[in-house]
Motif scaffolding. Structure first.
Motif, PDB file in Angstrom:
ATOM      1  N   MET A  85       0.834  -1.204   0.000  1.00  0.00           N
ATOM      2  CA  MET A  85       0.000   0.000   0.000  1.00  0.00           C
ATOM      3  C   MET A  85       0.871   1.259   0.000  1.00  0.00           C
ATOM      4  SD  MET A  85      -2.930  -0.952   2.793  1.00  0.00           S
ATOM      5  CE  MET A  85      -3.696  -2.576   2.829  1.00  0.00           C
ATOM      6  N   PRO A  86       1.607   1.512  -1.079  1.00  0.00           N
ATOM      7  CA  PRO A  86       2.411   2.739  -1.140  1.00  0.00           C
ATOM      8  C   PRO A  86       1.520   3.968  -1.243  1.00  0.00           C
ATOM      9  CG  PRO A  86       2.383   1.657  -3.275  1.00  0.00           C
ATOM     10  CD  PRO A  86       1.699   0.719  -2.318  1.00  0.00           C
ATOM     11  N   ARG A  87       2.050   5.110  -0.845  1.00  0.00           N
ATOM     12  CA  ARG A  87       1.324   6.369  -0.992  1.00  0.00           C
ATOM     13  C   ARG A  87       1.262   6.745  -2.466  1.00  0.00           C
ATOM     14  NH1 ARG A  87       3.584  10.925   1.237  1.00  0.00           N
ATOM     15  NH2 ARG A  87       1.581  11.865   1.770  1.00  0.00           N
ATOM     16  N   ARG A  88       0.120   7.289  -2.869  1.00  0.00           N
ATOM     17  CA  ARG A  88      -0.093   7.677  -4.261  1.00  0.00           C
ATOM     18  C   ARG A  88      -0.360   9.180  -4.339  1.00  0.00           C
ATOM     19  NH1 ARG A  88      -4.970   4.397  -6.368  1.00  0.00           N
ATOM     20  NH2 ARG A  88      -4.502   5.558  -8.262  1.00  0.00           N
ATOM     21  N   SER A  89       0.068   9.754  -5.450  1.00  0.00           N
ATOM     22  CA  SER A  89      -0.109  11.183  -5.683  1.00  0.00           C
ATOM     23  C   SER A  89      -1.361  11.419  -6.511  1.00  0.00           C
ATOM     24  CB  SER A  89       1.123  11.751  -6.409  1.00  0.00           C
ATOM     25  OG  SER A  89       0.929  13.111  -6.738  1.00  0.00           O
ATOM     26  N   ILE A  90      -2.428  11.878  -5.865  1.00  0.00           N
ATOM     27  CA  ILE A  90      -3.648  12.309  -6.562  1.00  0.00           C
ATOM     28  C   ILE A  90      -4.077  13.611  -5.898  1.00  0.00           C
ATOM     29  CG2 ILE A  90      -6.044  11.779  -7.155  1.00  0.00           C
ATOM     30  CD1 ILE A  90      -5.384   8.856  -7.144  1.00  0.00           C
ATOM     31  N   PHE A  91      -3.963  14.710  -6.636  1.00  0.00           N
ATOM     32  CA  PHE A  91      -4.214  16.010  -5.999  1.00  0.00           C
ATOM     33  C   PHE A  91      -4.618  17.031  -7.059  1.00  0.00           C
ATOM     34  CE2 PHE A  91       0.043  16.403  -7.532  1.00  0.00           C
ATOM     35  CZ  PHE A  91       0.392  17.739  -7.587  1.00  0.00           C
ATOM     36  N   HIS A  92      -4.863  18.249  -6.617  1.00  0.00           N
ATOM     37  CA  HIS A  92      -5.331  19.325  -7.499  1.00  0.00           C
ATOM     38  C   HIS A  92      -4.124  19.950  -8.208  1.00  0.00           C
ATOM     39  CE1 HIS A  92      -8.213  18.850  -4.162  1.00  0.00           C
ATOM     40  NE2 HIS A  92      -9.133  19.044  -5.082  1.00  0.00           N
ATOM     41  N   ALA A  93      -3.494  19.162  -9.061  1.00  0.00           N
ATOM     42  CA  ALA A  93      -2.229  19.586  -9.665  1.00  0.00           C
ATOM     43  C   ALA A  93      -2.384  20.847 -10.507  1.00  0.00           C
ATOM     44  CB  ALA A  93      -1.660  18.454 -10.515  1.00  0.00           C
ATOM     45  N   LEU A  94      -3.450  20.923 -11.293  1.00  0.00           N
ATOM     46  CA  LEU A  94      -3.612  22.058 -12.205  1.00  0.00           C
ATOM     47  C   LEU A  94      -3.633  23.377 -11.448  1.00  0.00           C
ATOM     48  CD1 LEU A  94      -4.114  22.960 -15.143  1.00  0.00           C
ATOM     49  CD2 LEU A  94      -6.558  22.764 -14.684  1.00  0.00           C
ATOM     50  N   ASN A  95      -4.462  23.461 -10.417  1.00  0.00           N
ATOM     51  CA  ASN A  95      -4.563  24.710  -9.669  1.00  0.00           C
ATOM     52  C   ASN A  95      -3.336  24.949  -8.792  1.00  0.00           C
ATOM     53  OD1 ASN A  95      -6.062  27.096  -8.886  1.00  0.00           O
ATOM     54  ND2 ASN A  95      -6.358  26.117  -6.909  1.00  0.00           N
ATOM     55  N   GLN A  96      -2.819  23.899  -8.156  1.00  0.00           N
ATOM     56  CA  GLN A  96      -1.629  24.090  -7.312  1.00  0.00           C
ATOM     57  C   GLN A  96      -0.457  24.632  -8.125  1.00  0.00           C
ATOM     58  OE1 GLN A  96      -0.170  21.759  -4.249  1.00  0.00           O
ATOM     59  NE2 GLN A  96      -2.121  20.946  -3.533  1.00  0.00           N
ATOM     60  N   LYS A  97      -0.234  24.061  -9.289  1.00  0.00           N
ATOM     61  CA  LYS A  97       0.871  24.537 -10.131  1.00  0.00           C
ATOM     62  C   LYS A  97       0.610  25.959 -10.622  1.00  0.00           C
ATOM     63  CE  LYS A  97       3.602  20.821 -10.546  1.00  0.00           C
ATOM     64  NZ  LYS A  97       5.075  20.780 -10.487  1.00  0.00           N
ATOM     65  N   ALA A  98      -0.638  26.251 -10.995  1.00  0.00           N
ATOM     66  CA  ALA A  98      -0.961  27.581 -11.533  1.00  0.00           C
ATOM     67  C   ALA A  98      -0.745  28.667 -10.489  1.00  0.00           C
ATOM     68  CB  ALA A  98      -2.403  27.602 -12.037  1.00  0.00           C
ATOM     69  N   VAL A  99      -1.220  28.438  -9.247  1.00  0.00           N
ATOM     70  CA  VAL A  99      -1.049  29.483  -8.227  1.00  0.00           C
ATOM     71  C   VAL A  99       0.401  29.563  -7.769  1.00  0.00           C
ATOM     72  CG1 VAL A  99      -3.456  29.423  -7.454  1.00  0.00           C
ATOM     73  CG2 VAL A  99      -1.759  27.957  -6.321  1.00  0.00           C
ATOM     74  N   GLY A 100       1.112  28.452  -7.833  1.00  0.00           N
ATOM     75  CA  GLY A 100       2.542  28.494  -7.515  1.00  0.00           C
ATOM     76  C   GLY A 100       3.291  29.385  -8.498  1.00  0.00           C
ATOM     77  N   ARG A 101       2.975  29.246  -9.783  1.00  0.00           N
ATOM     78  CA  ARG A 101       3.625  30.089 -10.799  1.00  0.00           C
ATOM     79  C   ARG A 101       3.206  31.547 -10.642  1.00  0.00           C
ATOM     80  NH1 ARG A 101       1.953  25.499 -14.164  1.00  0.00           N
ATOM     81  NH2 ARG A 101       3.760  24.152 -14.514  1.00  0.00           N
ATOM     82  N   LEU A 102       1.923  31.771 -10.331  1.00  0.00           N
ATOM     83  CA  LEU A 102       1.435  33.140 -10.145  1.00  0.00           C
ATOM     84  C   LEU A 102       2.133  33.804  -8.959  1.00  0.00           C
ATOM     85  CD1 LEU A 102      -0.519  35.456 -10.771  1.00  0.00           C
ATOM     86  CD2 LEU A 102      -2.240  34.272  -9.359  1.00  0.00           C
ATOM     87  N   PHE A 103       2.237  33.081  -7.843  1.00  0.00           N
ATOM     88  CA  PHE A 103       2.928  33.604  -6.654  1.00  0.00           C
ATOM     89  C   PHE A 103       4.352  34.007  -7.006  1.00  0.00           C
ATOM     90  CE2 PHE A 103       5.721  32.998  -3.023  1.00  0.00           C
ATOM     91  CZ  PHE A 103       5.047  33.603  -1.975  1.00  0.00           C
ATOM     92  N   ALA A 104       5.063  33.143  -7.714  1.00  0.00           N
ATOM     93  CA  ALA A 104       6.452  33.428  -8.076  1.00  0.00           C
ATOM     94  C   ALA A 104       6.541  34.635  -9.011  1.00  0.00           C
ATOM     95  CB  ALA A 104       7.078  32.200  -8.729  1.00  0.00           C
ATOM     96  N   ARG A 105       5.692  34.649 -10.033  1.00  0.00           N
ATOM     97  CA  ARG A 105       5.752  35.712 -11.045  1.00  0.00           C
ATOM     98  C   ARG A 105       5.495  37.088 -10.444  1.00  0.00           C
ATOM     99  NH1 ARG A 105       2.664  33.334 -14.218  1.00  0.00           N
ATOM    100  NH2 ARG A 105       0.690  34.388 -13.796  1.00  0.00           N
TER     101      ARG A 105
END
Length: 358
Positions: A150-170
């Motif tokens: 039962m390994p941990r799996r990555s399922i998350f709100h990738a689209l929005n997390q990445k978008a706001v991360g780029r916006l914060f940086a920019r």
């Protein structure tokens, strides 16, 4: 500057959002609602494919959108195999996995399929998906649990997390890949990711896994009690799944999945509602602290986003517990259409290299 026309397709369980942009300028936006009667004839999500495509084309025709001018069509990514973040050109391997629902059936699986079909009918259009929920950039150490099966799996709100991360940086004069960020997406599901120089190296499984409970999901539960419930004979397999994803969280405690409704009850003096919402915020803050440990305390910013980021009670509670780690920025809502457009434009302008799905 060359003007690229981009069509964005974002299928949800009971709606299909579409938008057309000339470069960054929105020229058409429509949220097409699908009633139970509309969807009742279809036994599976995949069976809705032709119906949804025709609805999209009809809306574009009625709006006098010249589809012959479309250069790129980008669909919301579905439940495909775990992949790295980025823009993917739709190919046969991707279409196969979207059709069969290799990791499950969801309306978002239709995005890339419809995008490709429409693109193939046009003179020079290209079809893409970007940052689906199965984006997986976890470090190996983050995958291991006490049960090897039962390994941990990555399922998350990738689209929005990445978008706001780029916006914060920019907006601060940096590029996303230079920063360490913690992003908490708070909606029907809640995902908290540790972004290390452009990669989400740890994040909770926000679909039916672990992490804070949310408006509709139970989050991490006491393992022994969960096992007992599974074998009690009181609930079926389907009912247990619904207990943790759909009928958990705020729904289970308070009968609503709307955080703003809970906040109204709190203002009216409901102490139980205050306890439950506080507990959800408490768990979010703890998860943010855990991500700070993942990043060894080197955190440039904490971002609170998603629909619940509109709620003052939630923001105040979390800020009081985490702003000692790093400055907190709030980006309420989830502008998936803009995020998809930006990814599509980047691909058309060749600012990013399209990844190949295999």
């Amino acid at each position: 500057m060359k003007i690229f026309r981009v069509l964005v397709i974002n299928p949800g369980s009971t709606s299909t959002k579409i938008a057309v942009y000339d470069n960054e300028k929105s020229i058409f936006l429509k949220n097409i609602k699908h009633s139970n009667e509309d969807l009742e004839p279809f036994n599976t999500v995949a069976a809705q494919y032709e119906f949804r495509k025709e609805v999209i084309l009809n809306e574009l025709i009625q709006a006098d959108i010249d589809i012959e001018r479309i250069d790129g069509i980008i669909g919301r990514g579905g439940l495909v195999k775990p992949i790295e973040s980025g823009v993917y050109a739709v190919n046969e391997a991707l279409k196969h996995d979207l059709r069969v629902g290799i990791l499950g059936e969801h309306a978002s699986n239709l995005g890339g399929l419809i995008a490709d079909d429409i693109a193939n009918s046009l003179p020079h259009a290209k079809a893409f998906i970007a940052d689906p929920v199965v984006v997986d950039e976890l470090e190996d150490v983050a995958r291991v649990t006490g049960c090897p099966s039962m390994p941990r799996r990555s399922i998350f709100h990738a689209l929005n997390q990445k978008a706001v991360g780029r916006l914060f940086a920019r907006t601060r004069g940096f590029v996303y890949e230079e920063l360490n960020l913690i992003v908490a997406h708070m909606g029907g599901g809640i995902s908290i990711g540790a972004h290390k120089e452009g990669k989400v190296v740890d994040v909770n499984n926000a679909l039916s896994g672990y992490g804070p409970f949310s408006p509709e999901r139970a989050g991490t539960l006491p393992t022994g009690a969960l096992i007992d419930a599974c074998f009690s004979g009181e609930k079926t397999h389907e009912e247990m799944n619904k207990l943790v994803n759909g009928n958990g969280g705020l729904v289970a405690h308070l009968g609503t999945n709307q955080a703003y409704e809970v906040e109204k009850r709190i203002k009216a003096g409901d102490k139980h509602a205050e306890l439950v919402l506080s507990a959800m915020c408490y768990q979010i803050a703890k998860a943010i602290g855990g991500c700070a440990a993942v990043l060894k305390g080197k955190v440039n910013g904490i971002i609170l986003t998603g629909g619940i980021a509109h709620d003052d009670f939630v923001i105040k509670y979390i800020k009081e517990r985490v702003d000692f780690i790093a400055p907190v920025a709030v980006y309420p809502g989830e502008d998936e259409m803009t995020a998809l457009m930006q990814n599509g434009l980047s691909a058309l302008r060749e600012e990013v290299e399209c990844r190949v799905y295999e």
